[in-house]
Design an enzyme around this catalytic site. Structure first.
Site, PDB file in Angstrom:
ATOM      1  N   HIS A   1      -0.134 -11.845   0.359  1.00 56.87           N
ATOM      2  CA  HIS A   1      -0.951 -10.807  -0.274  1.00 56.87           C
ATOM      3  C   HIS A   1      -1.277 -11.092  -1.748  1.00 56.87           C
ATOM      4  O   HIS A   1      -0.386 -11.114  -2.587  1.00 56.87           O
ATOM      5  CB  HIS A   1      -0.206  -9.471  -0.161  1.00 56.87           C
ATOM      6  CG  HIS A   1      -1.061  -8.272  -0.383  1.00 56.87           C
ATOM      7  ND1 HIS A   1      -0.637  -6.992  -0.150  1.00 56.87           N
ATOM      8  CD2 HIS A   1      -2.355  -8.143  -0.811  1.00 56.87           C
ATOM      9  CE1 HIS A   1      -1.605  -6.136  -0.436  1.00 56.87           C
ATOM     10  NE2 HIS A   1      -2.651  -6.814  -0.842  1.00 56.87           N
TER      11      HIS A   1
ATOM     12  N   TYR B   1       0.829  -1.208   0.000  1.00 62.59           N
ATOM     13  CA  TYR B   1       0.000   0.000   0.000  1.00 62.59           C
ATOM     14  C   TYR B   1       0.868   1.266   0.000  1.00 62.59           C
ATOM     15  O   TYR B   1       1.573   1.547   0.970  1.00 62.59           O
ATOM     16  CB  TYR B   1      -0.954   0.019   1.197  1.00 62.59           C
ATOM     17  CG  TYR B   1      -1.908  -1.161   1.238  1.00 62.59           C
ATOM     18  CD1 TYR B   1      -2.368  -1.740   0.061  1.00 62.59           C
ATOM     19  CD2 TYR B   1      -2.333  -1.696   2.445  1.00 62.59           C
ATOM     20  CE1 TYR B   1      -3.232  -2.824   0.089  1.00 62.59           C
ATOM     21  CE2 TYR B   1      -3.210  -2.782   2.481  1.00 62.59           C
ATOM     22  CZ  TYR B   1      -3.640  -3.338   1.299  1.00 62.59           C
ATOM     23  OH  TYR B   1      -4.493  -4.408   1.335  1.00 62.59           O
TER      24      TYR B   1
HETATM   25  P1  NAD Z   1     -13.391   0.411   1.320  1.00 63.41           P
HETATM   26  O1  NAD Z   1     -14.524  -0.333   0.745  1.00 63.41           O
HETATM   27  O2  NAD Z   1     -13.214   0.417   2.772  1.00 63.41           O
HETATM   28  O3  NAD Z   1     -13.494   1.887   0.712  1.00 63.41           O
HETATM   29  C1  NAD Z   1     -12.524   2.853   0.939  1.00 63.41           C
HETATM   30  C2  NAD Z   1     -12.989   4.168   0.320  1.00 63.41           C
HETATM   31  O4  NAD Z   1     -14.168   4.603   0.985  1.00 63.41           O
HETATM   32  C3  NAD Z   1     -11.969   5.291   0.494  1.00 63.41           C
HETATM   33  O5  NAD Z   1     -12.020   6.137  -0.636  1.00 63.41           O
HETATM   34  C4  NAD Z   1     -12.488   6.030   1.718  1.00 63.41           C
HETATM   35  O6  NAD Z   1     -12.061   7.379   1.744  1.00 63.41           O
HETATM   36  C5  NAD Z   1     -13.973   5.892   1.544  1.00 63.41           C
HETATM   37  N1  NAD Z   1     -14.723   6.010   2.808  1.00 63.41           N
HETATM   38  C6  NAD Z   1     -14.539   5.320   3.965  1.00 63.41           C
HETATM   39  N2  NAD Z   1     -15.425   5.716   4.900  1.00 63.41           N
HETATM   40  C7  NAD Z   1     -16.204   6.655   4.316  1.00 63.41           C
HETATM   41  C8  NAD Z   1     -17.292   7.444   4.769  1.00 63.41           C
HETATM   42  N3  NAD Z   1     -17.783   7.366   6.011  1.00 63.41           N
HETATM   43  N4  NAD Z   1     -17.850   8.316   3.897  1.00 63.41           N
HETATM   44  C9  NAD Z   1     -17.387   8.443   2.628  1.00 63.41           C
HETATM   45  N5  NAD Z   1     -16.345   7.738   2.155  1.00 63.41           N
HETATM   46  C10 NAD Z   1     -15.763   6.852   2.988  1.00 63.41           C
HETATM   47  O7  NAD Z   1     -12.071  -0.149   0.591  1.00 63.41           O
HETATM   48  P2  NAD Z   1     -10.575  -0.400   1.048  1.00 63.41           P
HETATM   49  O8  NAD Z   1     -10.000   0.751   1.785  1.00 63.41           O
HETATM   50  O9  NAD Z   1      -9.878  -0.899  -0.160  1.00 63.41           O
HETATM   51  O10 NAD Z   1     -10.692  -1.659   2.010  1.00 63.41           O
HETATM   52  C11 NAD Z   1     -10.480  -1.588   3.398  1.00 63.41           C
HETATM   53  C12 NAD Z   1      -9.190  -2.292   3.799  1.00 63.41           C
HETATM   54  O11 NAD Z   1      -9.276  -3.689   3.509  1.00 63.41           O
HETATM   55  C13 NAD Z   1      -7.919  -1.839   3.078  1.00 63.41           C
HETATM   56  O12 NAD Z   1      -7.403  -0.653   3.635  1.00 63.41           O
HETATM   57  C14 NAD Z   1      -7.024  -3.036   3.308  1.00 63.41           C
HETATM   58  O13 NAD Z   1      -6.510  -3.010   4.625  1.00 63.41           O
HETATM   59  C15 NAD Z   1      -8.007  -4.206   3.195  1.00 63.41           C
HETATM   60  N6  NAD Z   1      -8.007  -4.773   1.814  1.00 63.41           N
HETATM   61  C16 NAD Z   1      -7.185  -5.827   1.556  1.00 63.41           C
HETATM   62  C17 NAD Z   1      -7.118  -6.350   0.282  1.00 63.41           C
HETATM   63  C18 NAD Z   1      -6.184  -7.491   0.011  1.00 63.41           C
HETATM   64  O14 NAD Z   1      -5.590  -8.041   0.903  1.00 63.41           O
HETATM   65  N7  NAD Z   1      -6.012  -7.929  -1.229  1.00 63.41           N
HETATM   66  C19 NAD Z   1      -7.873  -5.812  -0.754  1.00 63.41           C
HETATM   67  C20 NAD Z   1      -8.745  -4.762  -0.453  1.00 63.41           C
HETATM   68  C21 NAD Z   1      -8.801  -4.253   0.847  1.00 63.41           C
END
Ligand code: NAD
Length: 314
Positions: free
Chosen positions: A125, A61
């Site tokens: 990952h 990331y």
């Molecule tokens: P998410 O679905 O949590 O969406 C994130 C987006 O939503 C960002 O743009 C954020 O600013 C916005 N957001 C969050 N809260 C909000 C609110 N209250 N109002 C408006 N916008 C809001 O997607 P993500 O961040 O990709 O997923 C969460 C976590 O999951 C990642 O940070 C990571 O740690 C994990 N993840 C892991 C993998 C993997 O291992 N391959 C893949 C995807 C995510």
């Protein structure tokens, strides 16, 4: 302390009690747009203060930025106040190395950046990009060695296609799996493997309740891999919620945490107000009638996802 309301669930057989809403730190690496580092650090403090006790990150990331920023935050928090997950094996968009040598080096580098001396859960990952034979015969045995050495406590795998979780867990012991975009308003595919994982004692971590931006008013980032159809139908749902005067983000976060069979859901943001709002939302009752209306709009794309990694792993 404002943590009275947060609920916790047990993560598989790990005996870890994780908050039902947890913090995904990819945003700290500026993957959803440039961030203010001090705001990012404040978001972590806010999350912990609100009772969130599980944080996930990866060297990938922001190409180490997210781990570095997170390290600056967690060095000021007592280590027993949070459960920390990071990853190994992916280092760039097309940079994968799941060899034993690189994993060992990667974990040491993560420990340095995160300014801590152990990692609670180490996930391999996005394993769908490589041969699962290597994961099973080289990478997992390496993690088991790191576990013995005390550098990590639990081991898991992450990725998009649900098939990888079935294939790998049939052959090697896993503590956790980290799945994303598969238990959201627009896709509930994770439920198809939930029972099998539960029977094996594997803790399910559900990431991306907002489908990495599809279920937000702002919309997905340019790099979002969903098809035009998925993006279009999600936009319709966003618009419908707006017409009803309800933030789709609220409904999406509430929906993801409501299911007892999904121990924890990782949501990402580098904005303290957003994390506070997300926690406040899960304490409010969920409007099931509205959920059903929105799910009806999203029905044509439920179970639809994009290809990720090698064809044979999808
Ligand atoms: P998410 O679905 O949590 O969406 C994130 C987006 O939503 C960002 O743009 C954020 O600013 C916005 N957001 C969050 N809260 C909000 C609110 N209250 N109002 C408006 N916008 C809001 O997607 P993500 O961040 O990709 O997923 C969460 C976590 O999951 C990642 O940070 C990571 O740690 C994990 N993840 C892991 C993998 C993997 O291992 N391959 C893949 C995807 C995510």
């Amino acid at each position: 302390m404002r943590r009275m309301m947060m609920k916790y669930r047990t993560l598989g057989n790990t005996e870890l009690e994780v908050s039902i809403l947890s913090f995904g730190a990819s945003s700290l690496g500026s993957v959803f747009g440039e961030i203010d580092e001090s705001e990012g650090i404040r978001t972590v403090y806010e999350a912990i203060d609100l009772g969130i006790n599980f944080i996930d990150v990866s060297p990938y990331y922001g190409l180490t930025k997210a781990e570095t920023v997170l390290g600056k935050a967690i060095k000021n928090i007592p280590r027993d106040k949070f459960i920390l997950s990071t990853k190994a094996g992916r280092y760039g968009e097309n940079d994968f190395d799941f060899s034993s040598k690189r994993i060992i080096k990667s974990v040491d580098e993560s420990l340095t950046r995160l300014q801590t001396d152990y990692i609670d859960i180490l996930h391999l990952h996005d394993i769908e990009f490589v041969s699962l034979d290597q994961i099973i015969h080289e990478s997992i045995p390496t993690l088991l060695e790191l576990k013995k050495a005390g550098k990590i406590r639990f081991i898991g795998i992450s990725g998009l296609p649900l098939k990888i979780f079935k294939v790998v867990s049939e052959q090697v012991p896993l503590d956790t799996i980290l799945s994303y975009c598969h238990y959201t308003l627009n896709n509930t595919g994770l439920l198809t493997i939930e029972e099998e994982m539960r029977n094996k004692g594997i803790g399910i971590i559900n990431a991306s309740p907002l489908s990495m931006g599809l279920l937000t008013k702002k919309g997905p980032p340019d790099w979002h891999p969903a098809s035009d159809e998925i993006k279009r139908v999600c936009r319709q749902a966003v618009q419908f919620c707006e017409e009803q005067g309800v933030a789709i983000e609220k409904l999406a976060v509430q929906f993801a945490v409501a299911n007892d069979r999904i121990p924890t859901t990782l949501v990402g943001t580098a904005n303290p107000k957003h994390i506070a709002r997300n926690v406040a939302w899960i304490e409010e009752p969920i409007d099931m009638e509205l959920v059903n209306q929105v799910r009806e709009i999203l029905k044509p794309i439920d179970q639809k996802i994009w290809l990720s990694g090698r064809k044979e792993n999808n």
